[in-house]
Structures are given as structure tokens and as C-alpha cells.
Design a protein around this motif. Structure first.
Motif, PDB file in Angstrom:
ATOM      1  N   GLN A  89     -29.227   4.899  53.452  1.00 28.57           N
ATOM      2  CA  GLN A  89     -27.988   4.312  53.965  1.00 28.57           C
ATOM      3  C   GLN A  89     -26.766   4.975  53.330  1.00 28.57           C
ATOM      4  OE1 GLN A  89     -28.666   0.068  53.317  1.00 28.57           O
ATOM      5  NE2 GLN A  89     -29.141  -0.177  55.488  1.00 28.57           N
ATOM      6  N   CYS A  92     -26.053   8.210  55.042  1.00 29.01           N
ATOM      7  CA  CYS A  92     -25.371   8.044  56.334  1.00 29.01           C
ATOM      8  C   CYS A  92     -23.861   7.917  56.131  1.00 29.01           C
ATOM      9  CB  CYS A  92     -25.927   6.822  57.059  1.00 29.01           C
ATOM     10  SG  CYS A  92     -25.395   6.667  58.771  1.00 29.01           S
ATOM     11  N   SER A 102     -29.531   7.653  63.750  1.00 30.75           N
ATOM     12  CA  SER A 102     -28.837   7.393  62.485  1.00 30.75           C
ATOM     13  C   SER A 102     -27.725   6.367  62.670  1.00 30.75           C
ATOM     14  CB  SER A 102     -28.244   8.695  61.921  1.00 30.75           C
ATOM     15  OG  SER A 102     -29.258   9.623  61.622  1.00 30.75           O
ATOM     16  N   THR A 105     -29.302   2.823  63.171  1.00 25.99           N
ATOM     17  CA  THR A 105     -29.956   2.236  62.003  1.00 25.99           C
ATOM     18  C   THR A 105     -29.095   2.265  60.750  1.00 25.99           C
ATOM     19  OG1 THR A 105     -30.975   4.364  61.414  1.00 25.99           O
ATOM     20  CG2 THR A 105     -32.229   2.900  62.874  1.00 25.99           C
ATOM     21  N   GLY A 106     -28.022   3.086  60.760  1.00 22.74           N
ATOM     22  CA  GLY A 106     -27.220   3.264  59.553  1.00 22.74           C
ATOM     23  C   GLY A 106     -27.989   3.981  58.464  1.00 22.74           C
ATOM     24  N   SER A 107     -28.949   4.818  58.860  1.00 22.19           N
ATOM     25  CA  SER A 107     -29.868   5.438  57.909  1.00 22.19           C
ATOM     26  C   SER A 107     -30.100   6.902  58.261  1.00 22.19           C
ATOM     27  CB  SER A 107     -31.199   4.667  57.944  1.00 22.19           C
ATOM     28  OG  SER A 107     -32.155   5.254  57.107  1.00 22.19           O
TER      29      SER A 107
END
Length: 310
Positions: A89, A92, A102, A105-107
């Protein structure tokens, strides 16, 4: 070569980083801890097979050190990096541009350092998983009824979105937090609404706490059961699914890259099983493609991992 480097190594002026190495480091995997990572073996094999003169190294960085490490290796001319627990995270947040998974998911697990100094982020966990299922079971996610254990975790979240984005036949999200499961279900509902189908999102997307009657029914009815939980890391860990729920019609995929109770109990009941080595390889191959714009030698990557585990 050191098993892993640290922020202190990167900053050490008396013993400059990489000074004694015949080939400069150009790629890294960053995590905390990191000494267990199998990525260097397979990525170095891919680099060597492609004739690219660069080393792939491990860097251990605490959450407080992570951003400094990323900026330092970018400034040292690295091509990019892989990112693992617990930094996906944070990675990101450092990116100037990201791919669709990305953003959802914020990842991010793959960083590409551009010539202008900007950072592009990708999540290759999801598409790596999709390729792994195709390789292991000769079937596509869109054709399957899937139960995803650990859906709200780091890798599980990427897999949940991937299954949804590929419009799988049915997806059951499973975990330990009803609040997190419902929040994720709400975010994924729109992927399962199809005006050409009689079933609605309610029928094709469900969320259940582990080991409840509805969870058990979903497992028994599933085509594919995926373990994205931490269970299996320790030899004494139990299976996240009771042995009695497995049957011969099940496909069982485990993100753990070694044999564990989940796989053993599924095989005992006649299910087809696969561990996470194929996903590790395919997400790594996709990272390589993002860095160099060419496909790596996947066979060389697999052989390197098999030698390491021998």
C-alpha cells in the motif's frame, strides 16, 4: 553477495554500496522481513537468460524506511523493484501512475522507475494468479464458481478484484471480519450485475464468515477453492477448510509455495491441488515484462526455483 541489504548499506559512504560487485544491482525486492524471498533466484535466472547485465537483490526495510529506500535506489539508477509485505500500500502511494488493479486495491507489487524520475506502479499478483490457474487446471477464472479464503488480505484483495474483473461464474468471499467482508462485497457488486442473466449480483457474489453453515455450503458447491490466508506458513497450522468439505470435483489452489495441511487434506479427498509456485513465477514474469518490455524465459525461472528448493 549479502543475503540482503539495508538502508544503512545504501547510505554507507565508507563502504559504497555495490562497490565490490562485478555486476551492478539494478533490481530489488523490498520487504520486512525479506530473507525468505524466492524472487532473487527466479529473476536473476531471467536476467541471465536474457543477457541483461544486472543483479537482483533483496532489501530489508521497515515501514519507516521504505520510502527512503525506494527513492535511493531510483536515484542510484535502478530499473525498478518488487514490493512485498508489508509495503504494497505504501508503494502505491509513492507512484505517479498506476494500473487499474493497483488503483482498485490501493496495492502495488511492481515499481518501474522512468527516465524522468517518475514511478509507475503495477499489481501483477492478480494476472499472475489468473495465468497460474490456467496453467495448473486448464480452465479460466470466468468459468468457475470460486471460494476465496482470506479475501480481505493483501494478496487476497488482488485476487478478489481479479476474479470479479474477469466476471467469474460465482465468487464467495470468506474471512474473519464481517465488516471487512461486507465492505469488499459492496465494492465488487457492480462487476456481477449483468442484464443478460437471470441471476443478480446477490446470487453470484456472496460473503461469509469462515466455518459457518453458509460458508460450508459454498465450499461444497465450489469449483475452485483458493487459500490466500496466512494458514500454512507454519508446519503446525491447520487447514482453513475442514477435510470433510473437500471432494473429488474440487480444484484447490494454495498461495503457500510448499506443501501444507490445506493441500494434503484436499488431496486425501481426491481433489486436484496446486501450490503457489506457479503464481509466484507468473507474477514475476509480468514484472519482468513491465521493466524490459520483453517476455522472460519462464522455464529458466521455474528451474531456478526448483534448484533452490531441492
Amino acid at each position: 553477495m549479502k543475503p540482503y541489504y539495508t538502508l544503512a548499506d545504501l547510505l554507507d559512504e565508507e563502504n559504497p554500496f555495490d562497490a565490490d560487485e562485478p555486476v551492478a544491482a539494478g533490481l530489488a525486492v523490498i520487504g520486512y522481513p525479506i530473507d525468505h524471498s524466492k524472487s532473487p533466484a527466479m529473476q536473476q535466472a531471467a536476467l541471465d537468460a536474457a543477457g541483461i547485465k544486472a543483479r537482483y537483490i533483496r532489501i530489508q526495510a521497515s515501514p519507516e524506511e521504505f520510502a527512503d529506500v525506494v527513492r535511493l535506489i531510483r536515484d542510484k539508477g535502478f530499473i525498478g523493484a518488487n514490493v512485498t509485505v508489508p509495503h504494497k500500500q505504501a508503494a502505491c502511494a509513492l507512484c505517479d501512475e498506476t494500473d487499474a488493479l493497483s488503483r482498485a486495491t490501493g496495492s502495488v507489487n511492481t515499481l518501474v522507475f522512468q527516465k524522468d524520475g517518475s514511478i509507475t506502479g503495477f499489481n501483477t499478483d492478480g494476472p499472475g494468479f489468473s495465468r497460474a490457474i490456467r496453467e495448473e487446471f486448464s480452465v479460466d477464472l470466468r468459468d468457475l464458481k470460486i471460494v476465496l479464503l482470506g479475501a480481505c488480505g493483501g494478496a487476497g484483495l488482488a485476487l478478489a478484484y481479479t476474479c470479479a474483473m474477469q466476471r467469474c461464474e460465482r465468487l464467495t468471499l470468506a474471512g474473519r471480519s464481517e465488516e471487512k467482508l461486507q465492505a469488499l462485497k459492496n465494492r465488487l457488486d457492480s462487476f456481477f450485475i449483468d442484464e443478460n442473466r437471470l441471476e443478480g449480483a446477490y446470487d453470484r457474489l456472496t460473503a461469509h464468515l469462515n466455518n459457518t453453515p453458509r460458508f460450508n455450503a459454498a465450499v461444497e458447491d465450489a469449483d475452485l477453492i483458493v487459500n490466500a490466508t496466512a494458514l500454512g506458513l507454519k508446519p503446525t497450522d491447520p487447514s482453513p477448510v475442514p477435510s470433510s468439505l473437500f471432494s473429488a470435483h474440487h480444484l484447490v489452489y494454495d498461495l503457500q509455495t510448499h506443501n501444507d495441511a490445506f493441500q494434503m487434506e484436499a488431496r486425501f479427498q481426491g481433489a486436484r491441488t496446486a501450490d503457489g509456485l506457479s503464481m509466484l513465477i507468473h507474477q514475476g514474469a509480468l514484472s519482468f515484462e513491465r521493466w524490459f518490455g520483453i517476455k522472460p524465459d519462464v522455464a529458466a525461472m521455474r528451474q531456478a526455483l526448483e534448484r533452490k528448493d531441492a
